[in-house]
Structures are given as C-alpha cells and as structure tokens.
Design a protein around this motif. Sequence first.
Motif, PDB file in Angstrom:
ATOM      1  N   ARG A  18       0.802  -1.409  -0.100  1.00  0.00           N
ATOM      2  CA  ARG A  18       0.006  -0.045   0.091  1.00  0.00           C
ATOM      3  C   ARG A  18       0.847   1.390  -0.043  1.00  0.00           C
ATOM      4  N   ASN A  19       1.860   1.054   0.792  1.00  0.00           N
ATOM      5  CA  ASN A  19       2.746   2.418   0.837  1.00  0.00           C
ATOM      6  C   ASN A  19       3.517   2.583  -0.511  1.00  0.00           C
ATOM      7  N   ASP A  23      -0.169   4.975  -0.822  1.00  0.00           N
ATOM      8  CA  ASP A  23      -1.319   4.807   0.274  1.00  0.00           C
ATOM      9  C   ASP A  23      -0.636   4.916   1.557  1.00  0.00           C
ATOM     10  N   TYR A  24      -0.538   5.910   2.392  1.00  0.00           N
ATOM     11  CA  TYR A  24       0.227   6.070   3.659  1.00  0.00           C
ATOM     12  C   TYR A  24      -0.739   6.407   4.912  1.00  0.00           C
ATOM     13  N   SER A  25      -1.973   5.897   4.489  1.00  0.00           N
ATOM     14  CA  SER A  25      -2.904   6.035   5.659  1.00  0.00           C
ATOM     15  C   SER A  25      -2.617   4.933   6.872  1.00  0.00           C
ATOM     16  N   PRO A  26      -3.070   5.312   7.683  1.00  0.00           N
ATOM     17  CA  PRO A  26      -3.093   4.567   9.170  1.00  0.00           C
ATOM     18  C   PRO A  26      -3.092   2.906   8.752  1.00  0.00           C
TER      19      PRO A  26
END
Length: 376
Positions: A18-19, A23-26
């Motif tokens: 994801r990163n 996507d760097y969301s929790p």
Amino acid sequence: MAIAVSKARRLAEDHLLRNANGDYSPDPDAARFPEWQGGAQPQVTSIVAAFKAYAKEAELGARTVKKWGPIIDRLVVHVGRDDLSAVTRTKMIDWKSDLLAQGLSSRSVRDGYIAAAKATLEYALGQDWIKTNPAASIKIRVKKKSRTREKGFTLAEAITILKATLAKPSAQTSRETAAARRWIPWICAYTGARVNEITSLVPDDIRTLAGVPVFRIQAENTKTDEYRIVPINDHLIEQGLLDYVKSRGSQPLFYDPARSRGGTDANPHWQKVGERLAEWIRKLGIPKGVQPNHGWRHRFSSAAMDAGMDERIQNIIQGHAPANEARAYGDLWPQTAQRELQKLPRYEVGAPLVRRMPRLGRQLSKKTRTGNSRTR
C-alpha cells in the motif's frame, strides 16, 4: 506459531505494498496490538522521596544525608504537605525569611537549608517530576566575616600547643586520647592535613614508598574524595611516631573501636577524636579567633610560602583541589614531595625559635645533621 508468523508476514507485505502504491494512511491492522506501556518512569510526588532518590543516585555521604534529611523534613512542614507540586517560589522565599527570622545565620541558611532544597528540586526537575525548580534563583546575601587576626596559629600559639603535647597525661586519660593529644598536633603541623584525615589513620596507612616513610591518607576521609601520599617528617620519626604506630598492631592509631559508643558512617569514631582534641586545645588558652585544629593547615601554608615551597606540590600535599584540568595531570612521587617538605622549618619546643631543616642537595651528605640555621 508457524501460522501466526505467516499471517504477520502477509500483513506486513500488504502494508508495504500500500505504501509503494502511494497509500500512507494508518495501518488498519495496527489496532490489533495493545498500546505500548513500557519504559514509563514512575512519577514521584513526595519531597522526601525525591531527596532519597537524589541521595542514592548522587551517592551522597552519610554525613550529608544526616545533615540534609532533617532540612528536607523542615521544608515539608513549611510547605504544609509532602508534595513537590506544593513547593513554589513564593513558598521558598517565605521559608528563607522564616529561617533568618529564627536567628539562623545567613551562611547556614544559604549553605545548608537552601542548598539542600535547591539540589533536591533540581534533581526532581531532571527526572521530569516538576516543570521548574522554584529554588533555582533564590539568593541570600552573606556578609563577609571581618578578619581581626591571622587564620593560622602564631609561632607562640604553635609552640604552646606542641609543648602541651609533651606533658605527661593524667591517669584518667585513655591511651588513645593521650596519643591523639601527643601526636595529632605534630602531624598536622608537619603535613598541613585536615584533622579528620589524621584522626582516621590506621597502621596500614603508614608505609614506605620509594624509600620514603609516608602517610597514605584514604580517599573516603578527604574533602576531595582522592587519596594522597604525604611523607612523614624526620622530626616525627625522631620523636618515635613509627614506634607508636607499630605498638598499635592492627588497631586505629587514635581511638579504640571497642571503647567507642557505636560509631556510624554519619558519626564516625575518628570525628569525635578531632572534636575532643579541639576542646583540649581551647583549654590551653588558644583564642577563639583561630580554629583549634584547622589553624595548623593555615600555618602550614604560610610556612610553605615563606620557605619557597613549590605551590603546586604544596597544594597536592595539603589535598587542595587542582585549579584546572592541566594541574590534575601527573602523580606526586614520594621523593618529590619529601624534597619540598624538607624546606620547612622544624619546631623546637625547647627554644623560642624554629630552626631550618636541611635542604635536599645541600645537606644530604651530612646524614647525622638534622637542624641548621635559625629563622626569625
């Protein structure tokens, strides 16, 4: 176990993917872990507990703990409760004023009461138990004492004391007390040592190094917490000091532990020896303008200046802290210290004057000769 490891690896790979895709969301899977609680330091709120923690970490001496403990207790009484948060700058100023109003000297309040509180609260600040040190900027103006005479003994006073050491003690005087009166003033006169550095001596502290008989003053009995070697003056040896040391076997030189009333680290036996010796010296007629034991230390310094002793060597012999880091380098060898000590005058209590001892290099070849030209 293998299944759990495999699952954890898969979740980690998903998170990294994801990163990688921006996507760097929790991490939604992170909530399955309990909140980290480890590493938190217990919060201390007690003033007394803070002092005990400080004393332990700083390894304060037993005498300091004995002196400062009751001071901290008095601070708690003044504040009204044993709570660090209750100590404010206003409370500290009021406490200072109250102590002075009770008749305590400015020096005692500054160097005892405020110093103990300030050090304890500074430690609490460093531990993050308080946000500020309310005693940090508390000041007390201490008037410098006026001097009305020399700090050290005059020659006449020195001779008076040394003559008294040779008098026959009464039958009621213990052997150790008699020895303390007989030898300690002479040792202090020829070493410039602090009295309790001498009252604490045991036979093993008298040694021969590089052919020189010396006192080995133990670190725990010094003000600087550093041991030092001080050569034994020839005049002490001639008077029989080493014979007395030998007669003590393994017993302390100036007190009998079996006859003492249970000394402690805070009240060691040898400290009492110094106090009683001071009382005895006062009774000889020595005025209150000079300290009865410490007067030797000042007189030694004066004699050293007059004799042209190397100042750095003199300071090491007397146990003064070095003035800077460079002065702390190197070791003072026994023969070097002996060379300088031989410049000092010899006390001749049978005559009104003091005679010079032989100087190294000038008189060493005349081994049988011990005294020379007269001084003032």
